[in-house]
Design a protein around this motif. Structure first.
Motif, PDB file in Angstrom:
ATOM      1  N   PRO A 124       0.819  -1.223   0.000  1.00 38.01           N
ATOM      2  CA  PRO A 124       0.000   0.000   0.000  1.00 38.01           C
ATOM      3  C   PRO A 124       0.849   1.269   0.000  1.00 38.01           C
ATOM      4  N   VAL A 125       1.950   1.277   0.750  1.00 33.91           N
ATOM      5  CA  VAL A 125       2.838   2.448   0.778  1.00 33.91           C
ATOM      6  C   VAL A 125       3.442   2.681  -0.605  1.00 33.91           C
ATOM      7  N   ARG A 126       3.949   1.641  -1.220  1.00 31.01           N
ATOM      8  CA  ARG A 126       4.541   1.790  -2.554  1.00 31.01           C
ATOM      9  C   ARG A 126       3.494   2.230  -3.578  1.00 31.01           C
ATOM     10  N   LEU A 127       2.288   1.702  -3.444  1.00 34.62           N
ATOM     11  CA  LEU A 127       1.217   2.086  -4.368  1.00 34.62           C
ATOM     12  C   LEU A 127       0.879   3.565  -4.211  1.00 34.62           C
ATOM     13  N   LEU A 128       0.819   4.045  -2.982  1.00 36.86           N
ATOM     14  CA  LEU A 128       0.531   5.465  -2.755  1.00 36.86           C
ATOM     15  C   LEU A 128       1.570   6.348  -3.425  1.00 36.86           C
ATOM     16  N   ALA A 129       2.824   5.976  -3.309  1.00 37.11           N
ATOM     17  CA  ALA A 129       3.876   6.773  -3.948  1.00 37.11           C
ATOM     18  C   ALA A 129       3.704   6.765  -5.463  1.00 37.11           C
ATOM     19  N   ALA A 130       3.373   5.629  -6.028  1.00 39.41           N
ATOM     20  CA  ALA A 130       3.208   5.525  -7.477  1.00 39.41           C
ATOM     21  C   ALA A 130       1.984   6.295  -7.973  1.00 39.41           C
ATOM     22  N   LEU A 131       0.940   6.342  -7.150  1.00 40.32           N
ATOM     23  CA  LEU A 131      -0.289   7.027  -7.546  1.00 40.32           C
ATOM     24  C   LEU A 131      -0.124   8.548  -7.588  1.00 40.32           C
ATOM     25  N   ALA A 133      -1.202  10.709  -5.572  1.00 36.47           N
ATOM     26  CA  ALA A 133      -2.503  11.301  -5.262  1.00 36.47           C
ATOM     27  C   ALA A 133      -2.342  12.384  -4.195  1.00 36.47           C
ATOM     28  N   PRO A 134      -3.349  13.230  -4.007  1.00 37.48           N
ATOM     29  CA  PRO A 134      -3.242  14.272  -2.983  1.00 37.48           C
ATOM     30  C   PRO A 134      -2.947  13.733  -1.590  1.00 37.48           C
ATOM     31  N   GLN A 135      -3.458  12.537  -1.281  1.00 36.23           N
ATOM     32  CA  GLN A 135      -3.225  11.978   0.057  1.00 36.23           C
ATOM     33  C   GLN A 135      -1.941  11.167   0.161  1.00 36.23           C
ATOM     34  N   SER A 136      -1.196  11.027  -0.944  1.00 31.76           N
ATOM     35  CA  SER A 136       0.001  10.186  -0.915  1.00 31.76           C
ATOM     36  C   SER A 136       1.044  10.693   0.075  1.00 31.76           C
ATOM     37  N   ALA A 137       1.523  11.914  -0.102  1.00 32.94           N
ATOM     38  CA  ALA A 137       2.573  12.434   0.780  1.00 32.94           C
ATOM     39  C   ALA A 137       2.106  12.534   2.236  1.00 32.94           C
ATOM     40  N   PRO A 138       0.932  13.105   2.527  1.00 34.39           N
ATOM     41  CA  PRO A 138       0.504  13.164   3.934  1.00 34.39           C
ATOM     42  C   PRO A 138       0.419  11.797   4.598  1.00 34.39           C
ATOM     43  N   THR A 139      -0.025  10.793   3.851  1.00 37.33           N
ATOM     44  CA  THR A 139      -0.126   9.450   4.423  1.00 37.33           C
ATOM     45  C   THR A 139       1.253   8.867   4.697  1.00 37.33           C
ATOM     46  N   LEU A 140       2.166   8.994   3.749  1.00 36.55           N
ATOM     47  CA  LEU A 140       3.509   8.454   3.955  1.00 36.55           C
ATOM     48  C   LEU A 140       4.222   9.178   5.098  1.00 36.55           C
ATOM     49  N   ILE A 141       4.017  10.475   5.217  1.00 41.21           N
ATOM     50  CA  ILE A 141       4.590  11.233   6.336  1.00 41.21           C
ATOM     51  C   ILE A 141       4.055  10.704   7.657  1.00 41.21           C
ATOM     52  N   ARG A 142       2.749  10.490   7.708  1.00 40.61           N
ATOM     53  CA  ARG A 142       2.118  10.001   8.942  1.00 40.61           C
ATOM     54  C   ARG A 142       2.628   8.615   9.318  1.00 40.61           C
ATOM     55  N   VAL A 143       2.715   7.719   8.351  1.00 39.23           N
ATOM     56  CA  VAL A 143       3.172   6.357   8.632  1.00 39.23           C
ATOM     57  C   VAL A 143       4.631   6.370   9.095  1.00 39.23           C
ATOM     58  N   HIS A 154       9.626  -2.439  11.535  1.00 38.25           N
ATOM     59  CA  HIS A 154       9.190  -2.605  10.144  1.00 38.25           C
ATOM     60  C   HIS A 154      10.059  -1.735   9.243  1.00 38.25           C
ATOM     61  N   TRP A 155      11.350  -2.088   9.154  1.00 43.59           N
ATOM     62  CA  TRP A 155      12.297  -1.284   8.392  1.00 43.59           C
ATOM     63  C   TRP A 155      11.928  -1.212   6.927  1.00 43.59           C
ATOM     64  N   GLN A 156      11.408  -2.298   6.386  1.00 44.50           N
ATOM     65  CA  GLN A 156      11.077  -2.309   4.963  1.00 44.50           C
ATOM     66  C   GLN A 156       9.965  -1.299   4.658  1.00 44.50           C
ATOM     67  N   VAL A 157       8.982  -1.224   5.554  1.00 42.51           N
ATOM     68  CA  VAL A 157       7.895  -0.265   5.370  1.00 42.51           C
ATOM     69  C   VAL A 157       8.420   1.161   5.543  1.00 42.51           C
ATOM     70  N   ALA A 158       9.254   1.373   6.566  1.00 40.49           N
ATOM     71  CA  ALA A 158       9.836   2.703   6.780  1.00 40.49           C
ATOM     72  C   ALA A 158      10.670   3.131   5.587  1.00 40.49           C
ATOM     73  N   ARG A 159      11.457   2.222   5.051  1.00 40.93           N
ATOM     74  CA  ARG A 159      12.285   2.536   3.884  1.00 40.93           C
ATOM     75  C   ARG A 159      11.404   2.863   2.681  1.00 40.93           C
ATOM     76  N   ALA A 160      10.299   2.141   2.510  1.00 41.54           N
ATOM     77  CA  ALA A 160       9.382   2.432   1.407  1.00 41.54           C
ATOM     78  C   ALA A 160       8.771   3.822   1.557  1.00 41.54           C
ATOM     79  N   CYS A 161       8.485   4.224   2.793  1.00 43.09           N
ATOM     80  CA  CYS A 161       7.972   5.582   3.035  1.00 43.09           C
ATOM     81  C   CYS A 161       9.016   6.619   2.635  1.00 43.09           C
ATOM     82  N   VAL A 162      10.257   6.403   3.060  1.00 45.93           N
ATOM     83  CA  VAL A 162      11.337   7.334   2.740  1.00 45.93           C
ATOM     84  C   VAL A 162      11.515   7.430   1.221  1.00 45.93           C
ATOM     85  N   ASP A 163      11.596   6.283   0.565  1.00 44.49           N
ATOM     86  CA  ASP A 163      11.775   6.273  -0.893  1.00 44.49           C
ATOM     87  C   ASP A 163      10.593   6.949  -1.588  1.00 44.49           C
TER      88      ASP A 163
END
Length: 197
Positions: A124-131, A133-143, A154-163
């Motif tokens: 879901p994190v990677r999909l948000l970045a690819a989309l 969308a307006p909620q992509s950055a705020p959601t990744l910041i929050r996560v 959950h380093w893999q999820v954190a790294r996906a947020c950073v990327d």
């Protein structure tokens, strides 16, 4: 988007499902997936609601319909995006990206921010970045902010947020990316993301 044209089938998914499927049923559904007809899409859509259908059959039908832009696949694809098997999540994410349904970003954001399902939030994190969308950055910041607030398991999820934040280039991510730099496991990725803001 025709289902039968070269390049529209998810080869990775097709090969994986062949191993777990009943051979005769698999060939029947694969033949439907390769056809570019309304009747074939209707038959695949019926797989999504028919009782007692195996998960592999629903996945093949939903991903094929999603890649063809058929909105009937949406609910099943969101279910698969949050599955415990990463390969299913990845196939669903690819199909959702192709589907282009306006509900996708909201659904991905809900899955990514579910604290009880963080182990399954990678796709879901990677999909948000690819989309994008307006909620992509705020959601990744929050996560990412939530993950950094405690011991990050959950380093893999954190790294996906950073990327993802680096790819989005949203300046609102600066503070959380600076915080990510304090974690050795994320420092290099956070530095790269900060350069892209």
């Amino acid at each position: 988007m025709p289902v039968g044209r070269a390049g529209t089938m998810d080869r990775e998914m097709v090969d994986r499902l062949r191993v777990e499927a009943d051979p005769e049923e698999y060939e029947r559904l694969l033949a439907l997936a390769r056809r570019d007809t309304a009747a074939a899409r209707d038959a695949l859509a019926a797989e999504l609601t028919a009782p007692a259908r195996p998960l592999w059959a629903r996945e093949l039908a939903a991903c094929t319909l999603g890649r063809a832009g058929d909105p009937r696949a949406f609910e099943t694809l969101v279910f698969l995006l949050n599955h415990r098997e990463p390969a299913r999540c990845a196939a669903a994410a690819r199909a959702l990206l192709r589907l282009g349904d306006p509900r996708t970003a909201r659904a991905a954001a809900a899955l990514a921010t579910n604290e009880l399902r963080t182990s399954y939030a990678l796709h879901p994190v990677r999909l948000l970045a690819a989309l994008r969308a307006p909620q992509s950055a705020p959601t990744l910041i929050r996560v990412l902010d939530r993950l950094l607030a405690g011991p990050v398991h959950h380093w893999q999820v954190a790294r996906a947020c950073v990327d993802g934040l680096g790819a989005l280039g949203d300046a609102r991510a600066r503070l959380v990316l600076l915080a990510a730099r304090e974690r050795e496991e994320l420092r290099a990725a956070a530095d790269e993301a900060l350069c892209r803001l």
